[in-house]
Design a protein around this motif. Structure first.
Motif, PDB file in Angstrom:
ATOM      1  N   ILE A  27      27.424  33.977  53.362  1.00 56.09           N
ATOM      2  CA  ILE A  27      28.454  33.994  54.408  1.00 56.09           C
ATOM      3  C   ILE A  27      27.834  33.589  55.750  1.00 56.09           C
ATOM      4  O   ILE A  27      28.422  32.849  56.533  1.00 56.09           O
ATOM      5  CB  ILE A  27      29.093  35.407  54.492  1.00 56.09           C
ATOM      6  N   VAL A  47      33.657  34.720  59.342  1.00 53.51           N
ATOM      7  CA  VAL A  47      33.335  33.926  58.156  1.00 53.51           C
ATOM      8  C   VAL A  47      33.723  32.472  58.421  1.00 53.51           C
ATOM      9  O   VAL A  47      32.874  31.599  58.515  1.00 53.51           O
ATOM     10  CB  VAL A  47      34.034  34.453  56.884  1.00 53.51           C
ATOM     11  N   TYR A  82      27.359  29.946  55.768  1.00 54.65           N
ATOM     12  CA  TYR A  82      28.671  29.301  55.817  1.00 54.65           C
ATOM     13  C   TYR A  82      29.201  29.299  57.256  1.00 54.65           C
ATOM     14  O   TYR A  82      29.664  28.285  57.763  1.00 54.65           O
ATOM     15  CB  TYR A  82      29.656  30.017  54.874  1.00 54.65           C
TER      16      TYR A  82
END
Ligand code: ASP
Length: 325
Positions: free
Chosen positions: A247, A280, A250
């Motif tokens: 995450i 996120v 990302y």
């Protein structure tokens, strides 16, 4: 106010169901957006008087969880005077295929006028529409389509930017599993916008360019000079295996923050269909910045769009009942 109060030369919407945006012409999309805009601009006291769906029954049949879509379909139907029943079914706990058809047949026997269906399998809503006698609206089927989401996104953009044609729109995130991405691509390209999709290679569907979009795996390059940035959630419920390393990584490469947003046009609008995963795919503080983010307006437009779609799809049955009186 209803679809019937439109000018006589307005195009006729010749569909019994609303299953997807794919295949709609620019005129048909404009027709739906025009009525949606009328509902969005109507005064609250005018809407309270609406009862064009009095005597109609709307069943919201949701096999997947939903907050915004279910609530706004319920509110839209109630504002138009319909009787509304919500059925939320835990899909994982029942047998597939057979149960969907069984449920459809049971509900059909109750003679609803509209079924709004959300289902985790692409194509399930169309299948169901072939088994029942009423109008069916797709509230999201798997990774296939979410037509009312694309319409509410387009209405939000239209009201902020005054047009769709010629705008540069970046849709960024989990393109592979997103029905929101697909419906928006169909709608925006048909209306003449230039659409880019941005995702890591693992989350870009093969041959996505065939849908008339440009694909970017570098978010910074993809955001350059765009008018609209539409962020998408990682659809972990549709992922088998791992599609992103972590995450943290990302967010570093594909999360929208002020630094990356500075590459877009200075007045670029930030959108997200919700639910958001703060930190996120989007920076939390940016998501709440009312000068840049249209996320709250998207929710507001959802009710107007769903009222318009209910109005348009039930118009033939309303005139049949009026004539029978
Ligand atoms: N609410 C949208 C959908 O149902 C987007 C999402 O879940 O990420 O597809």
């Amino acid at each position: 106010m209803s679809a019937e109060t439109l000018p006589a030369n307005a195009p006729v919407f010749g569909y019994r169901h609303l299953l997807g945006i794919q295949g709609f012409s620019a005129e048909e999309i404009s027709f739906l957006l025009d009525i949606s805009n009328r509902y969005a601009s109507a005064l609250p006291q005018d809407l309270k008087k609406e009862s064009i769906l009095s005597g109609f029954t709307v069943i919201n049949l949701f096999f997947e969880t939903s907050t915004r879509t279910l609530t706004s379909f319920e509110l839209a139907a109630k504002r138009l005077g319909a009787d509304v029943i919500n059925m939320q079914i835990a899909w994982s706990s029942i047998k597939k295929g057979e149960t969907l058809i069984d449920t459809a047949m049971t509900l059909n026997a109750m003679h609803p006028d509209v079924l709004v269906v959300r289902h985790p399998d692409s194509g399930a809503v169309k299948l169901l529409s072939e088994k029942v006698n009423c109008c069916v609206m797709n509230g999201g089927d798997g990774s296939h389509e979410h037509p009312t989401q694309a319409l509410l996104d387009a209405l939000t953009i239209l009201r902020r930017k005054g047009r769709l044609a010629g705008l540069k729109v970046a849709i960024s995130g989990d393109i592979k599993h997103s029905r929101v991405a697909r419906s928006n691509i169909y709608l925006l390209t048909t209306m003449g916008a230039q659409v880019r999709v941005i995702a890591p290679p693992t989350l870009l569907p093969a041959a996505i360019e065939r849908l008339g979009v440009e694909a970017y795996t570098d978010m910074r390059a993809g955001l350059k000079d765009v008018d609209i940035v539409m962020m998408l959630r990682l659809q972990t419920e549709r992922m088998q295996g791992s599609f992103v390393p972590s995450i943290r990584e990302y967010f570093h490469f594909f999360g929208l923050d002020r630094d990356k947003l500075s590459l877009a046009k200075p007045d670029a609008l930030v959108m997200h269909p919700g639910p958001m995963n703060r930190g996120v795919e989007i920076d939390s503080e940016l998501a709440d910045d009312i000068d840049r983010s249209a996320i709250r307006e998207q929710v507001e437009m959802g009710v107007a769009v769903r009222m318009a779609c209910l109005d348009v799809l039930t118009a033939p049955e309303r005139s049949r009942r009026a004539q029978a009186r």
